[in-house]
Design a protein around this motif. Structure first.
Motif, PDB file in Angstrom:
ATOM      1  N   LEU A  20       0.805  -1.217   0.000  1.00  0.00           N
ATOM      2  CA  LEU A  20       0.000   0.000   0.000  1.00  0.00           C
ATOM      3  C   LEU A  20       0.839   1.268   0.000  1.00  0.00           C
ATOM      4  O   LEU A  20       0.474   2.256  -0.601  1.00  0.00           O
ATOM      5  CB  LEU A  20      -0.922   0.012   1.225  1.00  0.00           C
ATOM      6  N   VAL A  70       1.264   9.310  -2.184  1.00  0.00           N
ATOM      7  CA  VAL A  70       1.059   8.648  -3.479  1.00  0.00           C
ATOM      8  C   VAL A  70       1.755   9.423  -4.598  1.00  0.00           C
ATOM      9  O   VAL A  70       2.033  10.609  -4.453  1.00  0.00           O
ATOM     10  CB  VAL A  70      -0.442   8.513  -3.840  1.00  0.00           C
ATOM     11  N   GLN A 111      -7.623   9.436  -8.333  1.00  0.00           N
ATOM     12  CA  GLN A 111      -6.918   8.171  -8.110  1.00  0.00           C
ATOM     13  C   GLN A 111      -7.707   7.289  -7.155  1.00  0.00           C
ATOM     14  O   GLN A 111      -8.396   7.789  -6.272  1.00  0.00           O
ATOM     15  CB  GLN A 111      -5.540   8.445  -7.494  1.00  0.00           C
ATOM     16  N   PRO A 112      -7.585   5.970  -7.313  1.00  0.00           N
ATOM     17  CA  PRO A 112      -8.225   5.067  -6.344  1.00  0.00           C
ATOM     18  C   PRO A 112      -7.330   4.949  -5.108  1.00  0.00           C
ATOM     19  O   PRO A 112      -6.129   5.240  -5.187  1.00  0.00           O
ATOM     20  CB  PRO A 112      -8.296   3.748  -7.091  1.00  0.00           C
ATOM     21  N   ALA A 113      -7.905   4.517  -3.997  1.00  0.00           N
ATOM     22  CA  ALA A 113      -7.113   4.388  -2.777  1.00  0.00           C
ATOM     23  C   ALA A 113      -6.422   3.029  -2.716  1.00  0.00           C
ATOM     24  O   ALA A 113      -5.336   2.911  -2.175  1.00  0.00           O
ATOM     25  CB  ALA A 113      -8.012   4.569  -1.561  1.00  0.00           C
ATOM     26  N   ILE A 114      -7.054   2.008  -3.270  1.00  0.00           N
ATOM     27  CA  ILE A 114      -6.554   0.650  -3.104  1.00  0.00           C
ATOM     28  C   ILE A 114      -7.172  -0.221  -4.197  1.00  0.00           C
ATOM     29  O   ILE A 114      -8.191   0.144  -4.772  1.00  0.00           O
ATOM     30  CB  ILE A 114      -6.948   0.137  -1.685  1.00  0.00           C
ATOM     31  N   GLY A 115      -6.576  -1.344  -4.492  1.00  0.00           N
ATOM     32  CA  GLY A 115      -7.189  -2.259  -5.464  1.00  0.00           C
ATOM     33  C   GLY A 115      -6.176  -3.037  -6.255  1.00  0.00           C
ATOM     34  O   GLY A 115      -4.974  -2.824  -6.134  1.00  0.00           O
TER      35      GLY A 115
END
Lengths: 184, 122
Positions: A20, A70, A111-115
């Protein structure tokens, strides 16, 4: 038994944290550059007045990357990528007279946080003005790009790749709009 | 049994979050140009400019709140398992920032139209 459980937990947490966070790096201008496309240029050339007559005046809205957060796109990286893309397309004025100046405002990166797959959408306003200061093209471009696990296993790197792909797609859309001629 | 029930549940929860992925919120910024812009009267231009400015200020305020919440979530992300959930709920869409900046650029366009129509004296 208890030791095994603790080790497994530690391994999981460390792995997740590594996946992460890690150290985020800024988007590379080379990776955001649109490669020259001779076939497209032959099929639909840019309007003659634009050829070897454009320059990038300003890029705003970019952000420096915090390594503990990020990956982001900074102004210089975007400007370098746009300049190189214009060069490749035969639009850059180079050391000649700049008849059409371009101002870019990077509104933001969604942007996405996680995946597993990261889809980043860049939102960019491109403003092209002629020598008299009149708008030649005012374009708002939303460009999504998805980086998958096959692109990189590491989350921070996958995010950077998605950022770079999204900006590359945005510049490509901008070049396509320039081929259409004046729009405002 | 090597892993307890709580561990398995937490792992499953984290795994679901992981596998599902949290797609970024869809953001649609206002385009700088809109059909019919040239036909706007001076009064309509002034009204739109004022409304956009007010909306942009609201979005800037909300953006600051989202940023503050993200910082808190980032700090909390070091907590085992709960940290994953906090991380997943981080809002990286920059939705408010995108909308605010788009409105400022839209106003730039409307101000330019206003100038070309000599609206200042009306």
């Amino acid at each position: 038994m208890r030791m095994t459980k603790m080790l497994a937990t530690a391994a999981f947490v460390t792995g997740a944290a590594f996946q992460l966070s890690g150290c985020a790096t800024s988007a590379s201008s080379t990776a955001m550059t649109v490669a020259p496309q001779p076939a497209a240029a032959a099929e639909k050339p840019f309007p003659p007045p634009l050829q070897h007559a454009m320059c990038v005046r300003a890029v705003t809205g970019g952000e420096e990357t915090n390594p503990l957060w990020v990956s982001k796109v900074d102004n210089k990286g975007f400007q370098d990528a746009l300049n190189a893309s214009l060069d490749g397309a035969g639009l850059s004025a180079g050391s000649g007279t700049c008849a059409y100046s371009i101002d870019v405002n990077l509104l933001g990166l969604s942007q996405p946080a996680i995946g597993f797959s990261y889809t980043v959408t860049s939102h960019v306003n491109y403003k092209v003005y002629d020598a008299s200061g009149q708008p030649y093209l005012l374009a708002t471009i939303d460009a999504p790009y998805t980086a998958t696990m096959s692109d990189s296993f590491f989350g921070v790197e996958r995010m950077r790749l998605a950022n770079e792909g999204s900006i590359r797609a945005s510049i490509q859309d901008f070049l396509d709009k320039l081929r259409e001629g004046p729009q405002q | 049994m090597v892993f307890g029930r709580g561990f398995i549940r937490s792992s499953a929860f984290a795994g679901v979050l992981w596998l599902a992925g949290c797609a970024a919120q869809q953001v649609t910024p206002m385009a700088m140009t809109q059909p019919g812009d040239e036909q706007l009267s001076c009064a309509e231009l002034a009204q739109q400019i004022a409304a956009n400015r007010a909306s942009a200020e609201e979005f800037v305020k909300k953006d600051k709140q989202v940023d503050a919440a993200n910082v808190a979530k980032n700090v909390g992300s070091v907590i085992p398992f709960l940290g994953l959930a906090l991380m997943a709920s981080t809002d990286l869409s920059e939705s408010e920032q995108v909308k605010a900046r788009a409105l400022v650029d839209r106003d730039e366009r409307l101000n330019d139209l206003s100038k070309r129509k000599n609206c200042a004296g009306q």
